[in-house]
Design a protein around this motif. Sequence first.
Motif, PDB file in Angstrom:
ATOM      1  N   LYS A  52       0.843  -1.431   0.061  1.00  0.00           N
ATOM      2  CA  LYS A  52      -0.107  -0.007   0.102  1.00  0.00           C
ATOM      3  C   LYS A  52       0.792   1.313   0.129  1.00  0.00           C
ATOM      4  O   LYS A  52       2.035   1.009   0.339  1.00  0.00           O
ATOM      5  CB  LYS A  52      -0.822  -0.085   1.455  1.00  0.00           C
ATOM      6  CG  LYS A  52      -1.788  -1.225   1.302  1.00  0.00           C
ATOM      7  CD  LYS A  52      -2.984  -0.944   0.255  1.00  0.00           C
ATOM      8  CE  LYS A  52      -4.002  -2.287   0.658  1.00  0.00           C
ATOM      9  NZ  LYS A  52      -5.249  -2.173  -0.215  1.00  0.00           N
ATOM     10  N   VAL A  53       0.264   2.338  -0.338  1.00  0.00           N
ATOM     11  CA  VAL A  53       1.059   3.674  -0.241  1.00  0.00           C
ATOM     12  C   VAL A  53       0.528   4.112   1.053  1.00  0.00           C
ATOM     13  O   VAL A  53      -0.657   4.590   1.339  1.00  0.00           O
ATOM     14  CB  VAL A  53       0.464   4.572  -1.438  1.00  0.00           C
ATOM     15  CG1 VAL A  53       1.338   5.768  -1.169  1.00  0.00           C
ATOM     16  CG2 VAL A  53       0.798   4.010  -2.731  1.00  0.00           C
ATOM     17  N   GLU A  54       1.472   4.382   2.341  1.00  0.00           N
ATOM     18  CA  GLU A  54       1.218   4.796   3.154  1.00  0.00           C
ATOM     19  C   GLU A  54       1.523   6.324   3.519  1.00  0.00           C
ATOM     20  O   GLU A  54       2.781   6.620   3.050  1.00  0.00           O
ATOM     21  CB  GLU A  54       2.170   4.022   4.492  1.00  0.00           C
ATOM     22  CG  GLU A  54       1.838   4.605   5.914  1.00  0.00           C
ATOM     23  CD  GLU A  54       2.564   4.047   6.835  1.00  0.00           C
ATOM     24  OE1 GLU A  54       2.207   3.095   7.401  1.00  0.00           O
ATOM     25  OE2 GLU A  54       3.639   4.718   7.029  1.00  0.00           O
ATOM     26  N   VAL A  55       0.569   7.205   3.851  1.00  0.00           N
ATOM     27  CA  VAL A  55       0.566   8.574   4.001  1.00  0.00           C
ATOM     28  C   VAL A  55       0.289   8.956   5.337  1.00  0.00           C
ATOM     29  O   VAL A  55      -0.546   8.422   5.898  1.00  0.00           O
ATOM     30  CB  VAL A  55      -0.272   9.256   3.228  1.00  0.00           C
ATOM     31  CG1 VAL A  55       0.129  10.947   3.279  1.00  0.00           C
ATOM     32  CG2 VAL A  55      -0.067   8.841   1.559  1.00  0.00           C
ATOM     33  N   ILE A  56       1.379   9.880   6.057  1.00  0.00           N
ATOM     34  CA  ILE A  56       1.025  10.222   7.320  1.00  0.00           C
ATOM     35  C   ILE A  56       1.258  11.725   7.431  1.00  0.00           C
ATOM     36  O   ILE A  56       2.209  12.289   6.755  1.00  0.00           O
ATOM     37  CB  ILE A  56       2.176   9.601   8.424  1.00  0.00           C
ATOM     38  CG1 ILE A  56       2.236   7.987   8.281  1.00  0.00           C
ATOM     39  CG2 ILE A  56       1.759  10.146   9.794  1.00  0.00           C
ATOM     40  CD1 ILE A  56       3.352   7.437   9.279  1.00  0.00           C
ATOM     41  N   GLU A  57       0.110  12.349   8.028  1.00  0.00           N
ATOM     42  CA  GLU A  57       0.295  13.730   8.459  1.00  0.00           C
ATOM     43  C   GLU A  57       0.764  13.659   9.699  1.00  0.00           C
ATOM     44  O   GLU A  57      -0.139  13.416  10.627  1.00  0.00           O
ATOM     45  CB  GLU A  57      -1.043  14.394   8.052  1.00  0.00           C
ATOM     46  CG  GLU A  57      -0.695  15.885   8.221  1.00  0.00           C
ATOM     47  CD  GLU A  57      -2.094  16.545   8.582  1.00  0.00           C
ATOM     48  OE1 GLU A  57      -2.133  17.839   8.560  1.00  0.00           O
ATOM     49  OE2 GLU A  57      -3.166  16.018   9.209  1.00  0.00           O
ATOM     50  N   PHE A  58       1.727  14.574  10.015  1.00  0.00           N
ATOM     51  CA  PHE A  58       2.029  14.862  11.259  1.00  0.00           C
ATOM     52  C   PHE A  58       1.460  16.232  11.529  1.00  0.00           C
ATOM     53  O   PHE A  58       1.787  17.127  10.765  1.00  0.00           O
ATOM     54  CB  PHE A  58       3.705  14.737  11.530  1.00  0.00           C
ATOM     55  CG  PHE A  58       4.122  13.553  11.520  1.00  0.00           C
ATOM     56  CD1 PHE A  58       4.192  12.529  12.930  1.00  0.00           C
ATOM     57  CD2 PHE A  58       4.576  12.778  10.633  1.00  0.00           C
ATOM     58  CE1 PHE A  58       4.772  11.367  13.087  1.00  0.00           C
ATOM     59  CE2 PHE A  58       5.195  11.482  10.626  1.00  0.00           C
ATOM     60  CZ  PHE A  58       5.107  11.054  11.962  1.00  0.00           C
ATOM     61  N   PHE A  59       0.710  16.524  12.654  1.00  0.00           N
ATOM     62  CA  PHE A  59       0.048  17.774  12.814  1.00  0.00           C
ATOM     63  C   PHE A  59      -0.329  18.091  14.176  1.00  0.00           C
ATOM     64  O   PHE A  59       0.023  17.373  14.889  1.00  0.00           O
ATOM     65  CB  PHE A  59      -1.388  17.455  11.927  1.00  0.00           C
ATOM     66  CG  PHE A  59      -2.357  17.049  12.840  1.00  0.00           C
ATOM     67  CD1 PHE A  59      -3.353  17.658  13.398  1.00  0.00           C
ATOM     68  CD2 PHE A  59      -2.540  15.641  13.263  1.00  0.00           C
ATOM     69  CE1 PHE A  59      -4.474  17.136  14.272  1.00  0.00           C
ATOM     70  CE2 PHE A  59      -3.389  15.020  13.869  1.00  0.00           C
ATOM     71  CZ  PHE A  59      -4.249  15.951  14.557  1.00  0.00           C
TER      72      PHE A  59
END
Length: 218
Positions: A52-59
Amino acid sequence: MISFSKRAFLAFTAVVLTGSFPGLINAQSAKIEEGFDYRILPVAQPVETQGKVEVIEFFWYGCPHCFDFEPELSAWVKRQPKDVIFRRVPVAFRDDFMPHSQLFYALEAMGKGDAMNEKVMYAMHKENKRLLTESEIADWVTTQGIDRNTFLATYRSFAVVSKARAARQLAETYRIDGVPTIVMQGRYVTSPSIAGTKAKAIVVMDYLEILIRKNKYK
């Protein structure tokens, strides 16, 4: 300034910064360059789901630039195919901001994260609510139709506190020094600050998504 740096985070007061970001770009003609529009971590971190394409937003809920980036980011997430896994990780650079991380995971545990995250940001940035104490958070959550006692039990739970602490550790592992920051596949890092504008950051994310698939999700 289009990223909330750790330094600014530590100096944070009740003042909310506002503004707009100029420089909308033509996505089709944009040139994407490593080192300018994104960087590659020296040590890639493991992804949660293979293939899978893993996308994390650190916010951070209190970050005005995270709030400003939210519409574009949410629109990007909504148009992604099934092989894209997106998740948010709250960052607390300071101990007294940990309640915001607990709030995030408490809402998630109650199945209300997607519905409430934008409302939390709106309350903080448009209604001047700081939500820095348990009582302030519980009072506000109650106004949103959530049972106070159920929320507090979840907010104080071992699972939620542990996730908030783990999120802090993850941000340190990724060496996150400003928010919002996007990390893709545990190795590619971009943000409105790195790319130059919110619009360019979205284009870079599209580019990296294609690159990750081309590299067989590596």
